[in-house]
Design an enzyme around this catalytic site. Sequence first.
Site, PDB file in Angstrom:
ATOM      1  N   ASP A 180      -4.222  -1.552  -8.623  1.00 42.29           N
ATOM      2  CA  ASP A 180      -4.906  -0.259  -8.629  1.00 42.29           C
ATOM      3  C   ASP A 180      -4.239   0.645  -9.662  1.00 42.29           C
ATOM      4  O   ASP A 180      -3.319   0.207 -10.361  1.00 42.29           O
ATOM      5  CB  ASP A 180      -4.846   0.387  -7.231  1.00 42.29           C
ATOM      6  CG  ASP A 180      -3.442   0.841  -6.847  1.00 42.29           C
ATOM      7  OD1 ASP A 180      -2.484   0.555  -7.596  1.00 42.29           O
ATOM      8  OD2 ASP A 180      -3.306   1.499  -5.798  1.00 42.29           O
ATOM      9  N   ASP A 182      -2.413   4.488  -9.786  1.00 41.00           N
ATOM     10  CA  ASP A 182      -1.955   5.578  -8.924  1.00 41.00           C
ATOM     11  C   ASP A 182      -1.662   6.832  -9.750  1.00 41.00           C
ATOM     12  O   ASP A 182      -1.060   6.748 -10.818  1.00 41.00           O
ATOM     13  CB  ASP A 182      -0.663   5.151  -8.215  1.00 41.00           C
ATOM     14  CG  ASP A 182      -0.798   3.825  -7.494  1.00 41.00           C
ATOM     15  OD1 ASP A 182      -1.384   3.812  -6.400  1.00 41.00           O
ATOM     16  OD2 ASP A 182      -0.351   2.792  -8.046  1.00 41.00           O
ATOM     17  N   ASP A 285      -5.782   5.591  -6.631  1.00 34.08           N
ATOM     18  CA  ASP A 285      -5.173   6.479  -5.634  1.00 34.08           C
ATOM     19  C   ASP A 285      -4.825   7.805  -6.291  1.00 34.08           C
ATOM     20  O   ASP A 285      -4.119   7.830  -7.301  1.00 34.08           O
ATOM     21  CB  ASP A 285      -3.881   5.866  -5.067  1.00 34.08           C
ATOM     22  CG  ASP A 285      -4.140   4.694  -4.141  1.00 34.08           C
ATOM     23  OD1 ASP A 285      -5.273   4.589  -3.624  1.00 34.08           O
ATOM     24  OD2 ASP A 285      -3.220   3.889  -3.929  1.00 34.08           O
TER      25      ASP A 285
HETATM   26  P1  GTP Z   1       0.237  -2.529  -7.924  1.00 31.99           P
HETATM   27  O1  GTP Z   1      -0.694  -1.410  -7.603  1.00 31.99           O
HETATM   28  O2  GTP Z   1      -0.115  -3.788  -7.198  1.00 31.99           O
HETATM   29  O3  GTP Z   1       0.431  -2.749  -9.366  1.00 31.99           O
HETATM   30  O4  GTP Z   1       1.704  -2.141  -7.373  1.00 31.99           O
HETATM   31  P2  GTP Z   1       2.243  -0.705  -7.007  1.00 31.99           P
HETATM   32  O5  GTP Z   1       3.716  -0.774  -7.003  1.00 31.99           O
HETATM   33  O6  GTP Z   1       1.606   0.344  -7.855  1.00 31.99           O
HETATM   34  O7  GTP Z   1       1.789  -0.570  -5.491  1.00 31.99           O
HETATM   35  P3  GTP Z   1       0.904   0.511  -4.756  1.00 31.99           P
HETATM   36  O8  GTP Z   1      -0.163   1.059  -5.618  1.00 31.99           O
HETATM   37  O9  GTP Z   1       0.480  -0.116  -3.473  1.00 31.99           O
HETATM   38  O10 GTP Z   1       1.932   1.645  -4.366  1.00 31.99           O
HETATM   39  C1  GTP Z   1       2.681   2.393  -5.295  1.00 31.99           C
HETATM   40  C2  GTP Z   1       3.783   3.124  -4.599  1.00 31.99           C
HETATM   41  O11 GTP Z   1       3.245   4.103  -3.744  1.00 31.99           O
HETATM   42  C3  GTP Z   1       4.657   2.225  -3.720  1.00 31.99           C
HETATM   43  O12 GTP Z   1       5.985   2.626  -3.860  1.00 31.99           O
HETATM   44  C4  GTP Z   1       4.240   2.528  -2.315  1.00 31.99           C
HETATM   45  O13 GTP Z   1       5.326   2.461  -1.431  1.00 31.99           O
HETATM   46  C5  GTP Z   1       3.725   3.928  -2.438  1.00 31.99           C
HETATM   47  N1  GTP Z   1       2.589   4.129  -1.529  1.00 31.99           N
HETATM   48  C6  GTP Z   1       1.449   3.440  -1.458  1.00 31.99           C
HETATM   49  N2  GTP Z   1       0.651   3.922  -0.483  1.00 31.99           N
HETATM   50  C7  GTP Z   1       1.326   4.948   0.053  1.00 31.99           C
HETATM   51  C8  GTP Z   1       1.040   5.888   1.090  1.00 31.99           C
HETATM   52  O14 GTP Z   1       0.000   5.870   1.731  1.00 31.99           O
HETATM   53  N3  GTP Z   1       2.011   6.820   1.324  1.00 31.99           N
HETATM   54  C9  GTP Z   1       3.170   6.874   0.611  1.00 31.99           C
HETATM   55  N4  GTP Z   1       4.093   7.800   0.859  1.00 31.99           N
HETATM   56  N5  GTP Z   1       3.445   6.022  -0.340  1.00 31.99           N
HETATM   57  C10 GTP Z   1       2.557   5.078  -0.620  1.00 31.99           C
HETATM   58 MN    MN Z   2      -0.478   0.732  -7.732  1.00 33.18          MN
HETATM   59 MN    MN Z   3      -1.781   2.456  -4.857  1.00 35.50          MN
END
Ligand code: GTP
Ligand code: MN
Ligand code: MN
Length: 361
Positions: A180, A182, A285
Amino acid sequence: LSAATEVRCSQMPTYACHRRTPLNHHNQTITNALEILARSAFFQESDVRYLGFTRAASTLKALPYKLQSVNQAKDLPWCGGHCMIVIQLLTGIYGVGVRTAQRWFKEGIRNLSDLKTMECKLTAEQVSGLRHCKDLQQQVTLEEAERVGQLVKDTLQRFVPDVHITMTGGFRRGKEVGHDVDFLITHPNENALSGLLEDAVGWLETQGLLLYHHLKKRKPALRSASSSMDSHETCYAIVALPSSSSPWNTDIEVKKCNSEDAERIAHPESPNSLNSRTWKAVRVDLVVTPQAEHAYALLGWTGSKHFERELRRYSLREKKLSLNSHGLYDLEKSCFLPAQTEEEIFLHLGLQYLPPSDRNA
Ligand code: GTP
Ligand code: MN
Ligand code: MN
């Protein structure tokens, strides 16, 4: 086995936030395998095994050389016991099986489960969004992430011209693909942020660029010292990202969506549009934070998940500080510790600063 290697093994810190974990490291095959096992344990709801495999994988990612033998692993933190046996198997004759399992995992389990999580969130209407699962199974590239960034920026700036947007998550850690994209959104004046996500969502919808969204309001009560729950205002969305060659680029001022485009977005598999798809479904996100919490949210949303988990475990156990993505609470002095930058947070925690690219634990 050189003596130097032995020494380095025994010097490996047990906390992931005490060591550098680059994206590209020396033990990819074995960490991939361990992460498959971790996932599998996670789906079987075995927390202990999940954490065990995750920690072992994370340790090997920080190893500054390629693991040559099982003996080399035995002194590394989290790599003994059950993990040791697994590492032994994986480095041996089961190599092929691992690769097969990995492919099976990539094609099956993960998507199936992703789909299930989606399903319970989607209404009957939005279940049509499931037809985008092919797109969502594909990785998002950095180039696509940057175009999503441009779209998010263009959208938010319509409502707040000087809004501050940062791409977080894996892309900030230097990954070239992700599941995704973020973003963290902030502004020095908190009032400017009020209603911003609703406005953005509304506008994207009128443009036919939003395939799904779920808005989570900020819950101020949750911003407590002990809560590890996150209470930022958040939008979990699936956007229809126009392809780079599409006339429907992000310069939306110039080229507005016409009804034919909108129809194509709404019914992507209708006969007319089957061969002329000009967009890709991408998970996004969006997280909104007041300026005072921005550094903590940035640290919290940059990840990796395991790095965050370790950082919190370290803070609480070693420093009696409770960390979440809103702030840092000193349990002994009963007060919050303010920070404007991530560097300041590392300082509060008594840790050497690690840039995002070294947080791929
Ligand atoms: P990919 O998206 O697979 O490339 O990996 P990513 O590391 O970007 O993972 P992800 O998008 O799932 O999450 C990014 C960061 O946000 C991670 O450190 C998660 O712990 C944090 N995170 C994800 N969802 C939430 C949430 O609902 N609340 C909080 N506080 N942190 C979140
Ligand atoms: Mn991510
Ligand atoms: Mn995410």
